[in-house]
Design an enzyme around this catalytic site. Structure first.
Site, PDB file in Angstrom:
ATOM      1  N   SER A  90      -5.553 -27.558   1.028  1.00  0.00           N
ATOM      2  CA  SER A  90      -6.196 -28.847   1.270  1.00  0.00           C
ATOM      3  C   SER A  90      -6.404 -29.062   2.780  1.00  0.00           C
ATOM      4  O   SER A  90      -7.005 -28.208   3.427  1.00  0.00           O
ATOM      5  CB  SER A  90      -5.326 -29.948   0.648  1.00  0.00           C
ATOM      6  OG  SER A  90      -6.065 -31.122   0.507  1.00  0.00           O
ATOM      7  N   ASP A 120      -9.720 -28.338 -10.065  1.00  0.00           N
ATOM      8  CA  ASP A 120      -9.704 -29.077  -8.795  1.00  0.00           C
ATOM      9  C   ASP A 120     -11.083 -29.679  -8.561  1.00  0.00           C
ATOM     10  O   ASP A 120     -12.050 -28.966  -8.328  1.00  0.00           O
ATOM     11  CB  ASP A 120      -9.331 -28.108  -7.660  1.00  0.00           C
ATOM     12  CG  ASP A 120      -9.183 -28.801  -6.305  1.00  0.00           C
ATOM     13  OD1 ASP A 120      -9.588 -29.975  -6.174  1.00  0.00           O
ATOM     14  OD2 ASP A 120      -8.657 -28.155  -5.389  1.00  0.00           O
ATOM     15  N   HIS A 168      -6.205 -30.628  -8.173  1.00  0.00           N
ATOM     16  CA  HIS A 168      -6.044 -30.203  -6.777  1.00  0.00           C
ATOM     17  C   HIS A 168      -4.588 -29.878  -6.441  1.00  0.00           C
ATOM     18  O   HIS A 168      -4.306 -28.934  -5.704  1.00  0.00           O
ATOM     19  CB  HIS A 168      -6.560 -31.326  -5.875  1.00  0.00           C
ATOM     20  CG  HIS A 168      -6.464 -31.039  -4.419  1.00  0.00           C
ATOM     21  ND1 HIS A 168      -7.117 -29.973  -3.828  1.00  0.00           N
ATOM     22  CD2 HIS A 168      -5.792 -31.661  -3.418  1.00  0.00           C
ATOM     23  CE1 HIS A 168      -6.852 -29.976  -2.529  1.00  0.00           C
ATOM     24  NE2 HIS A 168      -6.054 -30.972  -2.257  1.00  0.00           N
TER      25      HIS A 168
END
Lengths: 203, 408
Positions: free
Chosen positions: B173, B339, B372
Site C-alpha cells: 500500500s 483488492d 486490500h
C-alpha cells in the site's frame, strides 16, 4: 542434464550465449532454468498459472503472471534477442497475433509445436473418425486447452503470410530424433511428431 | 546527529502499561536518529527541516559487509513496530506473520529496519511533533509532504546506519509506494524491491475516499483548525468516521459478508433505532474508536495527502518506464484478486513499465477474498512467493553463507 527433453535441448542450442530471452508460457521454468544454466542468458518468462509463476520465482527466475494473447502487446519493440513459444501456440486464442508480437518484441522467435499432420493423427481421424488422442496429446476434444492445432505445412504458410523468415527448422519423429534436413516438406509433415522453428523478420 | 539506544526496547515488551501516544510523537519508545542542519531534510514543497528526527526499530544483526539490510516501509496507519509488541496498543507487530526468525523475512539471516515515516505520529517528525520554533505541536504549520520526502528521510537514516546499499526494500500500500520511490530515486542502493498491493499513482477513486476522510476530520468542531492539541482536545468523532470509511475500502464485499453477513449485534431483532443493530456497524464503530486512541488526526490528513500526491510517472515526464530506466534492481510485484483499492491493473501498470525499461521483474496476482488488507494477513501463497524471491535474491547477493540457504 542428460534427461532434458529433446525439444527443449534443441531450443537451447538455437539460442546464443548471453542473450536476452523471453519464454512465453514458461510453465514451471524448466526451459528458462536450462537456458540460464547452459547458455547464460538473461531469462524472463510469462506464465498463466499462479503455481507456475510461484515455482519459477522460487527458482530465481523473473516471471510474470500473464497471458500470451493479452500481455505481449505491452512489451516494446526489440526488447529481447529471442522470444520463445514452446508447445503453447496451439493453446493461444490468436496465434497469428501472438507470432507477430513475438517477431516485433524479439529479434528472433522460436516456436515449437505438435504437428497435427503426423500420420498417427491423420490415421485416427481417417480410420476411426474421431478426434485424435495420443501420448503427446492426451486430452479429449472436450477438455483440451489446445484450440488452434496446425500442421507443419499450415505453420509454414502462416510464416509466409506474416513475412517471417525461417532461419532453421527441425522436425522430430516419434522417437525424438531429428528428421534430416534433406527430407522434403511432405515427409516432415507426415513423420514429424513435433517441430521447432527459428524465425526472424523479413525486413 | 545523535542516536539514542532503545530506552524501553525489548525489556518493555513484558510491561503491561501502554505508552501515551501524544508523548510517543516526540519521545518514542524506539531507537531514534536526530538530525540537525548538517543533515537538513529538503522537502518537495520547498520547506527545509533542519531539526528533525526519525524513530525506528531493528531486528536481527547487520553483517560485517553491511549487505543484509532489509528496509520495511509501513502503510498509512502503520508504524515502526513491525515485529514487536506495539507500545501504544499492546498488540503484536503488524507484520509478525512475515518477519522474524525462520519467517519469509528471516531475522536470523537479514537485518530488518523499519522506521516511522516522516509526517507520522510515533516519533518521527510530523504534525504531532513539537515545533522547535514555538515549543508547541506543529499542527498545520508542518509542511505538506510527499512519498519522496518520506523516502529521502529514510535515505538519511540508512546513511546514518552506515549502510550503502539495501539488500531489499519491501512494503504494501503506502509502503509499496515508498518501495517504488526508493527504486526510482536510489536504484543503485536497492538490490531487490517488493512493492505489494500498491500502485505507481493514487487513483481518482482513492483520492476521493481520502477527501471524504479528511473532510470528516475537519468538520469535527474539536479539530479547531488543526490546533486541538493546544486545547487538549481531539477530533475523535471526525477521525473515527474517517477511519470507518477507509476501513471499508481495505476489505471486500466477500470478506464483510463472510465475517458478518446481516447478523445482528447482541440482539434478537431490529430495534427500529440508529443503534448499531448490525454486527458490521458495531465492528466499524470499534475500528473507528480504537483508531482514534492511537493515531493523530493531523497526521492522518498529511499522510493521506502524501498518498494522493503520489504519481511516479508524472515526476518523469509522464513515462513510468523512465522512472526505472536502467534499473539493475530485481522486482517482485504482487496484487490480490479482491483488492479494489489497489486493483491488479495498478500492479500490471508497474510491471509493464518495468518490462519496458528492461528491469528484472516477477509478478503474481494472488487469489484472496480478503481485499486490500490481504497483504497484512497470513496468506501462504504470498509467503511462498516472497520466500522464493528473497531466497534467490539472497543467493545472488551472496548472503546466507555458501549453503543452499533461504529455506525455499
Amino acid at each position: 542434464m542428460s534427461d532434458v527433453r529433446i525439444d527443449l535441448s534443441l531450443i537451447a542450442d538455437m539460442v546464443e550465449k548471453g542473450s536476452r530471452v523471453l519464454d512465453v508460457g514458461c510453465g514451471d521454468g524448466e526451459l528458462l532454468a536450462l537456458l540460464a544454466a547452459r547458455r547464460n542468458v538473461d531469462a524472463r518468462g510469462i506464465e498463466l498459472s499462479r503455481e507456475g509463476v510461484a515455482g519459477c520465482v522460487a527458482r530465481g527466475l523473473s516471471v510474470i503472471q500473464g497471458d500470451a494473447d493479452t500481455d505481449l502487446g505491452d512489451y516494446p519493440d526489440d526488447a529481447f534477442d529471442y522470444v520463445i513459444l514452446s508447445q503453447t501456440i496451439q493453446a493461444t486464442r490468436a496465434p497469428r497475433l501472438v507470432l507477430e508480437n513475438m517477431l516485433r518484441i524479439g529479434r528472433r522467435a522460436i516456436v515449437s509445436f505438435p504437428n497435427f499432420g503426423h500420420w498417427s493423427i491423420r490415421a485416427q481421424i481417417a480410420l476411426r473418425g474421431q478426434m485424435p488422442v495420443t501420448g503427446q496429446l492426451p486430452d479429449s476434444w472436450y477438455d483440451t486447452p489446445n484450440i488452434h492445432f496446425c500442421t507443419i505445412r499450415d505453420f509454414v504458410q502462416l510464416c509466409d503470410k506474416i513475412g517471417a523468415v525461417t532461419e532453421r527448422a527441425v522436425a522430430l519423429n516419434a522417437a525424438g530424433s531429428d528428421i534430416g534436413v534433406k527430407a522434403p516438406w511432405w515427409f516432415w509433415n507426415l513423420f514429424g511428431q513435433q517441430a521447432v522453428f527459428l524465425l526472424k523478420r523479413s525486413v | 546527529m545523535t542516536a539514542r539506544t532503545n530506552k524501553t526496547g525489548k525489556a518493555s515488551t513484558t510491561a503491561s502499561a501502554l505508552a501515551d501516544p501524544v508523548r510517543e510523537a516526540s519521545e518514542p519508545s524506539s531507537l531514534l536518529a536526530r538530525f540537525g542542519s548538517e543533515r537538513a531534510l529538503t522537502m518537495d514543497c520547498g520547506a527545509v527541516l533542519d531539526q528533525w528526527q526519525i524513530a525506528y526499530q531493528t531486528y536481527g544483526v547487520l553483517n560485517a559487509a553491511r549487505s543484509n539490510a532489509v528496509l520495511v516501509c509501513h502503510a498509512l496507519t502503520g508504524d515502526q513496530h513491525v515485529a514487536n509488541r506495539n507500545p501504544v496498543t499492546g498488540k503484536p507487530g503488524w507484520w509478525e506473520v512475515l518477519i522474524g526468525p525462520g519467517k519469509p523475512i528471516d531475522t536470523e539471516q537479514v537485518f530488518v529496519i523499519c522506521s516511522n515515516v516522516v509526517g507520522g505520529c510515533l516519533g518521527s517528525t510530523g504534525p504531532a511533533s513539537v515545533n522547535p520554533m514555538t515549543g508547541k505541536a506543529y499542527g498545520l504549520d508542518f509542511p505538506l509532504l510527499t512519498i519522496r520526502d518520506m523516502v529521502r528521510a529514510q535515505a538519511h537514516l540508512i546513511d546514518h546506519l552506515g549502510i550503502d546499499s539495501l539488500f531489499a526494500v519491501i512494503g504494501g500500500s503506502m509502503g509499496g509506494m515508498q518501495v517504488l520511490q526508493w527504486a526510482s530515486s536510489y536504484p543503485e542502493r536497492v538490490f531487490a524491491a517488493m512493492p505489494l498491493a500498491t500502485g505507481a499513482r493514487h487513483s481518482a477513486q482513492n483520492i476521493a475516499f481520502h477527501e471524504v476522510g479528511r473532510q470528516a476530520v475537519m468538520a469535527d468542531p474539536d479539530w479547531r483548525g488543526g490546533r486541538y492539541l493546544d486545547g487538549n482536545t481531539r477530533p475523535a468523532k471526525g477521525l473515527s468516521v474517517a477511519r470507518m470509511g477507509a476501513h471499508i475500502t481495505y476489505l471486500s464485499e466477500a470478506a464483510l459478508h463472510r465475517k458478518f453477513g446481516r447478523n445482528l449485534q447482541d440482539r434478537e431483532a431490529r430495534t427500529f433505532s440508529f443503534d448499531a443493530d448490525f454486527q458490521v456497524e458495531s465492528y466499524l464503530r470499534h475500528q473507528g474508536s480504537s483508531f482514534v486512541e492511537r493515531f493523530d488526526a493531523n497526521c492522518y490528513l498529511y499522510l493521506t495527502r502524501a498518498m494522493d500526491y503520489f504519481d511516479l510517472a508524472a515526476d518523469h515526464g509522464g513515462s513510468l518506464a523512465r522512472a526505472f530506466a536502467g534499473s539493475k534492481t530485481r522486482f517482485c510485484v504482487a496484487s490480490f484478486t479482491s483488492d479494489w483499492l489497489f486493483p491488479t491493473p495498478d500492479s500490471r501498470a508497474i510491471v509493464h513499465a518495468l518490462n519496458a525499461s528492461g528491469a528484472s521483474v516477477s509478478f503474481v496476482e494472488l487469489e484472496s477474498d480478503k481485499g486490500h488488507d490481504a497483504f497484512l494477513l497470513d496468506e501462504p501463497q504470498l509467503f511462498a512467493t516472497l520466500r522464493g524471491f528473497i531466497g534467490s535474491a539472497a543467493r545472488a547477493r551472496g548472503l546466507y553463507g555458501s549453503g543452499t540457504g533461504g529455506r525455499p
